[in-house]
Design an enzyme around this catalytic site. Structure first.
Site, PDB file in Angstrom:
ATOM      1  N   SER A   1      -5.485  -1.663  58.466  1.00 49.82           N
ATOM      2  CA  SER A   1      -4.290  -1.173  57.634  1.00 49.82           C
ATOM      3  C   SER A   1      -3.236  -2.279  57.982  1.00 49.82           C
ATOM      4  O   SER A   1      -3.093  -3.199  58.975  1.00 49.82           O
ATOM      5  CB  SER A   1      -3.607   0.150  58.703  1.00 49.82           C
ATOM      6  OG  SER A   1      -2.362   0.251  58.104  1.00 49.82           O
TER       7      SER A   1
ATOM      8  N   TYR B   1      -1.529   4.652  65.935  1.00 51.93           N
ATOM      9  CA  TYR B   1      -2.453   4.163  64.717  1.00 51.93           C
ATOM     10  C   TYR B   1      -2.191   2.868  64.573  1.00 51.93           C
ATOM     11  O   TYR B   1      -3.102   1.994  64.296  1.00 51.93           O
ATOM     12  CB  TYR B   1      -1.941   5.027  63.539  1.00 51.93           C
ATOM     13  CG  TYR B   1      -2.539   4.598  62.421  1.00 51.93           C
ATOM     14  CD1 TYR B   1      -3.695   5.247  61.975  1.00 51.93           C
ATOM     15  CD2 TYR B   1      -1.894   3.993  61.278  1.00 51.93           C
ATOM     16  CE1 TYR B   1      -4.276   4.893  60.691  1.00 51.93           C
ATOM     17  CE2 TYR B   1      -2.063   3.666  60.182  1.00 51.93           C
ATOM     18  CZ  TYR B   1      -3.588   4.069  59.800  1.00 51.93           C
ATOM     19  OH  TYR B   1      -4.183   3.687  58.691  1.00 51.93           O
TER      20      TYR B   1
HETATM   21  N1  LIG Z   1      -3.577   5.789  52.641  1.00 48.21           N
HETATM   22  C1  LIG Z   1      -3.018   4.633  53.243  1.00 48.21           C
HETATM   23  O1  LIG Z   1      -2.033   4.526  52.934  1.00 48.21           O
HETATM   24  C2  LIG Z   1      -3.811   3.694  54.096  1.00 48.21           C
HETATM   25  C3  LIG Z   1      -3.220   2.669  54.731  1.00 48.21           C
HETATM   26  C4  LIG Z   1      -3.894   1.777  55.267  1.00 48.21           C
HETATM   27  C5  LIG Z   1      -5.150   1.946  55.920  1.00 48.21           C
HETATM   28  N2  LIG Z   1      -5.640   3.253  55.570  1.00 48.21           N
HETATM   29  C6  LIG Z   1      -6.979   3.683  55.874  1.00 48.21           C
HETATM   30  O2  LIG Z   1      -7.957   3.848  54.937  1.00 48.21           O
HETATM   31  C7  LIG Z   1      -8.855   4.774  55.605  1.00 48.21           C
HETATM   32  C8  LIG Z   1      -9.222   5.793  54.554  1.00 48.21           C
HETATM   33  O3  LIG Z   1      -8.016   6.922  54.541  1.00 48.21           O
HETATM   34  P1  LIG Z   1      -7.297   7.558  53.424  1.00 48.21           P
HETATM   35  O4  LIG Z   1      -5.910   7.011  53.440  1.00 48.21           O
HETATM   36  O5  LIG Z   1      -8.245   7.591  52.144  1.00 48.21           O
HETATM   37  O6  LIG Z   1      -7.328   8.996  54.219  1.00 48.21           O
HETATM   38  P2  LIG Z   1      -7.948  10.325  53.745  1.00 48.21           P
HETATM   39  O7  LIG Z   1      -7.791  11.330  54.598  1.00 48.21           O
HETATM   40  O8  LIG Z   1      -8.004  10.778  52.169  1.00 48.21           O
HETATM   41  O9  LIG Z   1      -9.802   9.895  54.070  1.00 48.21           O
HETATM   42  C9  LIG Z   1     -10.012   9.719  55.379  1.00 48.21           C
HETATM   43  C10 LIG Z   1     -11.433  10.205  55.499  1.00 48.21           C
HETATM   44  O10 LIG Z   1     -12.159  10.116  56.529  1.00 48.21           O
HETATM   45  C11 LIG Z   1     -12.690  11.084  56.991  1.00 48.21           C
HETATM   46  N3  LIG Z   1     -13.141  11.249  58.381  1.00 48.21           N
HETATM   47  C12 LIG Z   1     -12.027  11.386  59.259  1.00 48.21           C
HETATM   48  N4  LIG Z   1     -12.824  11.635  60.404  1.00 48.21           N
HETATM   49  C13 LIG Z   1     -14.148  11.625  60.044  1.00 48.21           C
HETATM   50  C14 LIG Z   1     -15.348  11.784  61.088  1.00 48.21           C
HETATM   51  N5  LIG Z   1     -15.218  12.188  62.407  1.00 48.21           N
HETATM   52  N6  LIG Z   1     -16.544  11.507  60.382  1.00 48.21           N
HETATM   53  C15 LIG Z   1     -16.580  11.299  59.127  1.00 48.21           C
HETATM   54  N7  LIG Z   1     -15.621  11.211  58.204  1.00 48.21           N
HETATM   55  C16 LIG Z   1     -14.226  11.410  58.976  1.00 48.21           C
HETATM   56  C17 LIG Z   1     -11.844  12.282  56.400  1.00 48.21           C
HETATM   57  O11 LIG Z   1     -12.639  13.614  56.161  1.00 48.21           O
HETATM   58  C18 LIG Z   1     -11.600  11.685  54.943  1.00 48.21           C
HETATM   59  O12 LIG Z   1     -12.455  12.061  54.006  1.00 48.21           O
HETATM   60  C19 LIG Z   1      -8.611   5.282  57.149  1.00 48.21           C
HETATM   61  O13 LIG Z   1      -9.225   4.290  57.769  1.00 48.21           O
HETATM   62  C20 LIG Z   1      -7.174   4.837  57.145  1.00 48.21           C
HETATM   63  O14 LIG Z   1      -6.692   4.616  58.031  1.00 48.21           O
HETATM   64  C21 LIG Z   1      -5.103   4.351  54.801  1.00 48.21           C
END
Ligand SMILES: NC(=O)c1ccc[n+]([C@@H]2O[C@H](COP(=O)([O-])OP(=O)(O)OC[C@H]3O[C@@H](n4cnc5c(N)ncnc54)[C@H](O)[C@@H]3O)[C@@H](O)[C@H]2O)c1
Length: 270
Positions: A154, A167
Site C-alpha cells: 500500500s 496498517y
Molecule cells: N482499496 C484500497 O484503497 C487499497 C489500498 C492499498 C492497498 N490495498 C490492499 O489491497 C488488498 C485488497 O484489498 P481490497 O481493498 O480489495 O479490500 P477487500 O476487502 O475488497 O478485499 C480483501 C479481500 O481479502 C480477503 N481476506 C481477508 N482475510 C482473509 C483471510 N484470512 N483469508 C482469505 N482471504 C481473506 C477478504 O475476504 C476480501 O475478499 C489488501 O491487501 C489491501 O490492504 C487496498
C-alpha cells in the site's frame, strides 16, 4: 506476428483475496491476458461470482476456498489448484486490509491502541497476506524454477497515514519482506515484487471513504484533496502493473520493486 510480451497464455495464476475488489479486478486482468486463474479466499459466493465474470469474458477460472491465515488450508488449496490447472507460476497476494478496532478516531489516544488490534492487522497483512502464501506457493515455483510473486502492499507502507498506524506499519513490513524474498530467490527463477495502490474504494475501506448516501466522508474528501488526480482509483487501473509484473517476458529483469499506483498521492507533501 510476434506474440505479445504481455501474453499470459500457459500461466496459472493464484489470486489470494480474489474475492475482494482489488484482488477480483486483478484476477480478471490476468485472465484477460490469457492466464488460467484460481480465485482463492473464504467467501465462495463472491469467489464464484468472479469466476462467472471471467468465464463470461472468455477466460478460464476456478474458485478454491482457503483461509490465508491457515497454512494447512493454503497447502490444500495449492494442491487442488495444481491438480486442476497445473503448476502455479503467478501468485497475487491480495488478502489484507485494515480493521475497525485498529483505526484511531480523530483526537484519540494512540497509547490506547490495543495489542489485539495491532496483532490482527499484522497477522492479516504480513503473515496471511504475504509470508504464508509466499512459503506455500513459492515452494512449487522454486521446484519448477519459474514464478512471479506480487504482494499487494500500500502507499500507506511508504507514508504512514494518520489513524491507521498498524496498517501502515504492516504494509511497510510487506514492502521490506518483498525485497528480502526477491534477493533470496533471485537466482532461482522466482521474481518477487509489490504493488502499492493508493486509495481505491473497496469493502474494507468504504465506511471510511463514503457516507450511506454515497457522499464523501470528511476523510474521503480530505484524501481526494491530497490526490493530484483529484479522484479515487478504480480496480481496473491496476491491470497494467499486474500483467506487466506477472509476465516473465515483460518484466524478466524486475525483482524487489514496489510499483506505486496512487494518482500521485505519494508525490505530494501537503
Ligand atoms: N482499496 C484500497 O484503497 C487499497 C489500498 C492499498 C492497498 N490495498 C490492499 O489491497 C488488498 C485488497 O484489498 P481490497 O481493498 O480489495 O479490500 P477487500 O476487502 O475488497 O478485499 C480483501 C479481500 O481479502 C480477503 N481476506 C481477508 N482475510 C482473509 C483471510 N484470512 N483469508 C482469505 N482471504 C481473506 C477478504 O475476504 C476480501 O475478499 C489488501 O491487501 C489491501 O490492504 C487496498
Amino acid at each position: 506476428m510476434a506474440q505479445s510480451i504481455f501474453d499470459l497464455t500457459g500461466e496459472t495464476a493464484v489470486v489470494l483475496g480474489g474475492t475482494g475488489v482489488l484482488g477480483g479486478g486483478m484476477a480478471s486482468a490476468l485472465a484477460s491476458a490469457g492466464a488460467a486463474v484460481a480465485i482463492v479466499g473464504r467467501n465462495a459466493e463472491r469467489g464464484m461470482e468472479r469466476v462467472r465474470m471471467i468465464e463470461a469474458a472468455g477466460g478460464r477460472a476456478i474458485f478454491q476456498a482457503a483461509d490465508a491465515l491457515d497454512v494447512n488450508s493454503l497447502s490444500e488449496a495449492r494442491d487442488a489448484i495444481v491438480r486442476e490447472l497445473g503448476s502455479v507460476t503467478v501468485l497475487i497476494a491480495a488478502a489484507g486490509g485494515n480493521r475497525p478496532d485498529a483505526t484511531l478516531p480523530p483526537g484519540s489516544d494512540f497509547c490506547r491502541l490495543s495489542r489485539e488490534a495491532w496483532n490482527g492487522v499484522f497477522d492479516l497483512n504480513l503473515v496471511g497476506g504475504s509470508l504464508l502464501p509466499a512459503q506455500v506457493f513459492g515452494e512449487t515455483m522454486l521446484a519448477q524454477k519459474k514464478g512471479s510473486i506480487i504482494n499487494i502492499a500500500s502507499m500507506a507502507g511508504m507514508i504512514p497515514l494518520s489513524r491507521v498506524v498498524a496498517y501502515s506499519a504492516a504494509k511497510a513490513a510487506v514492502i521490506n519482506f518483498t525485497k528480502f524474498l526477491a534477493r533470496e530467490w533471485a537466482t532461482r527463477g522466482v521474481r518477487v515484487n509489490a504493488i502499492s495502490p493508493g486509495f481505491f474504494p473497496a469493502e474494507q475501506n468504504k465506511a471510511l471513504l463514503f457516507r450511506d448516501d454515497g457522499s464523501y466522508t470528511e476523510r474521503g474528501a480530505q484524501i481526494i484533496s491530497h490526490t493530484p488526480m483529484a479522484r479515487f482509483g478504480e480496480a481496473q487501473e491496476l491491470a497494467g502493473a499486474v500483467i506487466w509484473l506477472a509476465s516473465s517476458r515483460a518484466s524478466s529483469f524486475v525483482t524487489g520493486q514496489n510499483i506505486v499506483v496512487d494518482g500521485g498521492f505519494s508525490s505530494t507533501t501537503i
